[in-house]
Design an enzyme around this catalytic site. Structure first.
Site, PDB file in Angstrom:
ATOM      1  N   HIS A  91       0.817  -1.218   0.000  1.00 58.77           N
ATOM      2  CA  HIS A  91       0.000   0.000   0.000  1.00 58.77           C
ATOM      3  C   HIS A  91       0.852   1.269   0.000  1.00 58.77           C
ATOM      4  O   HIS A  91       0.350   2.350  -0.279  1.00 58.77           O
ATOM      5  CB  HIS A  91      -0.994  -0.007   1.174  1.00 58.77           C
ATOM      6  CG  HIS A  91      -0.406   0.265   2.519  1.00 58.77           C
ATOM      7  ND1 HIS A  91      -0.227  -0.719   3.471  1.00 58.77           N
ATOM      8  CD2 HIS A  91       0.016   1.406   3.102  1.00 58.77           C
ATOM      9  CE1 HIS A  91       0.278  -0.194   4.562  1.00 58.77           C
ATOM     10  NE2 HIS A  91       0.431   1.109   4.370  1.00 58.77           N
ATOM     11  N   ASP A 133       0.070  -7.676   1.741  1.00 60.90           N
ATOM     12  CA  ASP A 133       0.466  -6.269   1.693  1.00 60.90           C
ATOM     13  C   ASP A 133       1.983  -6.105   1.661  1.00 60.90           C
ATOM     14  O   ASP A 133       2.534  -5.239   2.335  1.00 60.90           O
ATOM     15  CB  ASP A 133      -0.132  -5.507   2.879  1.00 60.90           C
ATOM     16  CG  ASP A 133      -0.079  -3.995   2.682  1.00 60.90           C
ATOM     17  OD1 ASP A 133       0.039  -3.565   1.523  1.00 60.90           O
ATOM     18  OD2 ASP A 133      -0.127  -3.257   3.681  1.00 60.90           O
ATOM     19  N   SER A 170       4.774   2.413   7.725  1.00 61.95           N
ATOM     20  CA  SER A 170       4.402   1.282   6.872  1.00 61.95           C
ATOM     21  C   SER A 170       5.584   0.789   6.063  1.00 61.95           C
ATOM     22  O   SER A 170       6.277   1.563   5.405  1.00 61.95           O
ATOM     23  CB  SER A 170       3.288   1.695   5.916  1.00 61.95           C
ATOM     24  OG  SER A 170       2.047   1.742   6.552  1.00 61.95           O
TER      25      SER A 170
END
Length: 500
Positions: free
Chosen positions: A126, A156, A229
Site C-alpha cells: 500500500h 500487503d 508502513s
C-alpha cells in the site's frame, strides 16, 4: 490514510497508514558494517539499545512515490474540507477559478529496509500502490529510483530493486516463530516524514487476524505511526521478525496497538517475488469445517482438535488422493491445525509440488498421509473453489437459470415456489430448491424451501447475484460468508457458509 472499520464501534479503526506528503527524511550517517549483536536479550539491561539502533539505521530507508494524472485529467479528488473548519477559506481561495479536469502530482512517504547488498528492498504494497515513480532515500541522504519487482496484496508486501554504485548495508530475517510475548522489539521507520525514527516496545500478542486470508500478525506496543508502513520490526539480536503494516487507532496515530507481518510468512513470499515477480501459493482442493464436540464424536475423534474435510473439490489436487471426506486434519507438515484459517495459510506458505505429511484421524484411527499442494492460479482459482457449476444449460449469468453452489440449488422465487413451500408473501430473495446430503450447505443447516435474502449483508434477488457475491468475497480472501435466510414462515436466521 486508508482506514478499515473493525466490528461495530466506529471509534475502532485499523489504519493501514499510507504516508502522506510531509517532511523530508533526515537520518544520521552510520557506518556500512554492523556491530556484533549480543546474544538474545532477556532484559534491556543486557544490551545497549543505542548500539543496536546505530547498527540498524543505515539499512532502513524512506520511500516516496509520485502519481501523475492521466492525459484526460484523471486524478485523485481535491481535498474536501468540511464546512466550518479553520482552513475552509484558504482552500476556497486556493482552488477558486479552477475548472475542468486537472493533472496533479501526489507524493507519499513510507518506509522500507534493505535485505540484499545489491539493492533489494522490502516495503508494503500500500506504500507504493498506483505509483508512477518510486524513489528511495538512504540514511546518508542519497536517493535512487527504484524498480518494482513484485507485490502481494494478500499480505500487503512489495519488493523493490535499486542499482547502487556500492554494496548496501543489509539486514537479515529472524525466526518470528521463536518470538515470545513480552519480548523487547524495536521499530525503525519514517513516521510523519521523520526519517530514521527509532521506537521501542514489546511483543503484545501473536497470531492476530484482521481482514486478510493469511493474517498472522505480530502485535506490538512499539510506537508505529503514519509513515512507518513497510519498515522493519527488529528483535534484540538485530534481526527482522516483522514488517510494520497496520495500527488500531481511533485517530490514525499510535495508541500502542500496531501489527507486523511476521517473518515466517513474509520471507517465503519475498523470495518468490524476487524470483518470479509474483507469489506461487499452493492449494490442496478441499473445503474444511470447524470441529465441534458433536462432529468430533460422530467422526470417531476423542476431542475437537483440528479441522474436518467437509468436501473435496472435483478436479482439485485432493480429488482421488489420500484425503477423504470426514477426515480430521490435525497437522500439516508438522504444524498443528487449531482453526479452519490455519490450514489454507500453511498450505499457501509451503512449496508447490512437494509432498507433505498430513496427520489425520479417520474412523477414530490416527494416521499420516501425504498430500501434494498444486499451484493456486488466480483469479481462476475463484471459480475452481466454487466447484459446482450451474445445472441448467446456457450462460451461468443469464437471469432465470438455476445455479448450484456448495451442494444447494438456487432458483428464482416465483409463485410456484411460494405455493410449493407455502412461503410467506412478504419474503423476498432467492429460493433454495435442493440441498445435497453431506454438502457444505447441508452442514450449515440449509434446507429446501428456505430463502436467501442477503449474502454478506447485501440483498440478493436472483441466483446469479448470490453466485457473483460469493465469487467477489472469495476474491477478497474471505473463507466464510454470512447468509441471512428466511424460513417459509418468515423467521429470519443467520447462517455462516464456509467457502473452503
Amino acid at each position: 490514510m486508508t482506514t478499515v472499520k473493525l466490528n461495530s464501534p466506529v471509534s475502532r479503526v485499523m489504519a493501514r497508514h499510507i504516508a502522506g506528503a510531509g517532511l523530508l527524511a533526515v537520518a544520521v550517517i552510520s557506518p556500512v558494517s554492523m556491530p556484533m549483536m549480543p546474544a538474545r536479550a532477556q532484559t534491556l539491561s543486557d544490551v545497549s539499545v543505542a548500539d543496536i539502533a546505530e547498527g540498524l539505521l543505515p539499512s532502513v530507508v524512506n520511500i516516496s512515490i509520485s502519481e501523475e494524472g492521466g492525459p484526460t485529467g484523471e486524478t485523485r479528488p481535491l481535498p474536501d474540507v468540511p464546512e466550518g473548519q479553520p482552513f475552509e477559506d484558504l482552500f476556497e481561495d486556493f482552488f477558486e477559478g479552477e475548472e475542468g479536469p486537472r493533472s496533479r502530482q501526489f507524493s507519499s512517504l513510507g518506509s522500507g529496509f534493505i535485505i540484499d547488498p545489491t539493492g533489494i528492498i522490502v516495503t508494503n504494497n500500500h506504500v507504493i500502490e498506483n505509483a508512477d515513480t518510486i524513489e528511495v532515500t538512504f540514511s546518508d541522504g542519497a536517493t535512487l529510483d527504484a524498480e518494482l519487482l513484485g507485490v502481494d496484496d494478500k499480505t500487503d508486501l512489495a519488493v523493490l530493486k535499486v542499482d547502487p554504485d556500492r554494496p548496501l548495508p543489509a539486514v537479515k530475517f529472524g525466526d518470528s516463530r521463536k518470538v515470545r510475548i513480552g519480548e523487547w522489539v524495536m521499530a525503525i521507520g519514517n513516521p510523519f516524514g521523520l526519517g530514521g525514527s527509532v521506537t521501542l516496545g514489546i511483543v503484545s500478542a501473536r497470531g492476530r487476524e484482521l481482514d486478510g486470508p493469511y493474517d498472522n500478525f505480530i502485535q506490538t506496543d512499539a510506537a508505529i505511526n503514519k509513515g512507518n508502513s513497510g519498515g522493519p520490526l527488529f528483535n534484540m539480536d538485530g534481526e527482522v521478525i516483522g514488517i510494520n503494516t497496520a495500527i488500531l487507532s481511533p485517530s490514525g496515530g499510535s495508541i500502542g496497538i500496531g501489527f507486523s507481518v511476521p517473518s515466517e510468512l513474509a520471507e517465503n513470499i519475498i523470495d518468490q517475488l524476487v524470483e518470479f515477480g509474483r507469489t506461487r501459493r499452493g492449494w490442496i482442493g478441499i473445503r474444511v469445517l470447524e470441529v465441534s464436540d458433536a462432529l468430533a464424536a460422530s467422526l470417531g475423534a476423542e476431542d475437537p482438535a483440528g479441522v474436518a474435510v467437509g468436501s473435496i473439490i472435483e478436479g482439485g489436487p485432493s480429488d482421488g488422493g489420500s484425503l477423504k471426506e470426514g477426515d480430521i486434519i490435525l497437522s500439516f507438515d508438522g504444524q498443528p491445525i487449531d482453526s479452519p484459517r490455519d490450514l489454507p495459510r500453511f498450505v499457501a506458505e509451503g512449496r508447490v509440488g512437494d509432498p507433505v505429511d498430513v496427520e489425520i484421524v479417520r474412523d477414530g484411527e490416527r494416521m499420516t498421509v501425504q498430500v501434494t499442494p498444486e499451484l493456486l492460479e488466480e483469479p481462476e482459482a475463484v471459480d475452481e473453489a466454487l466447484a459446482d457449476r450451474p445445472t441448467a444449460e446456457g450462460d451461468a449469468d443469464t437471469p432465470g437459470l438455476p445455479v448450484s453452489l456448495y451442494g444447494m440449488t438456487l432458483a428464482e422465487l416465483d409463485d410456484n415456489g411460494r405455493a410449493l413451500y407455502q412461503i410467506d408473501g412478504g419474503i423476498e430473495g432467492v429460493l433454495i430448491s435442493e440441498v445435497e446430503e453431506g454438502s457444505a450447505a447441508a452442514d450449515e443447516g440449509l434446507m429446501p424451501g428456505m430463502v436467501i435474502a442477503e449474502v454478506g449483508q447485501d440483498a440478493v434477488t436472483t441466483p446469479q447475484e448470490v453466485r457473483s457475491r460469493i465469487v467477489e468475497l472469495i476474491s477478497q480472501g474471505r473463507r466464510s460468508v454470512s447468509l441471512m435466510v428466511a424460513e417459509p414462515d418468515g423467521t429470519l436466521v443467520i447462517k455462516s457458509l464456509v467457502l473452503e
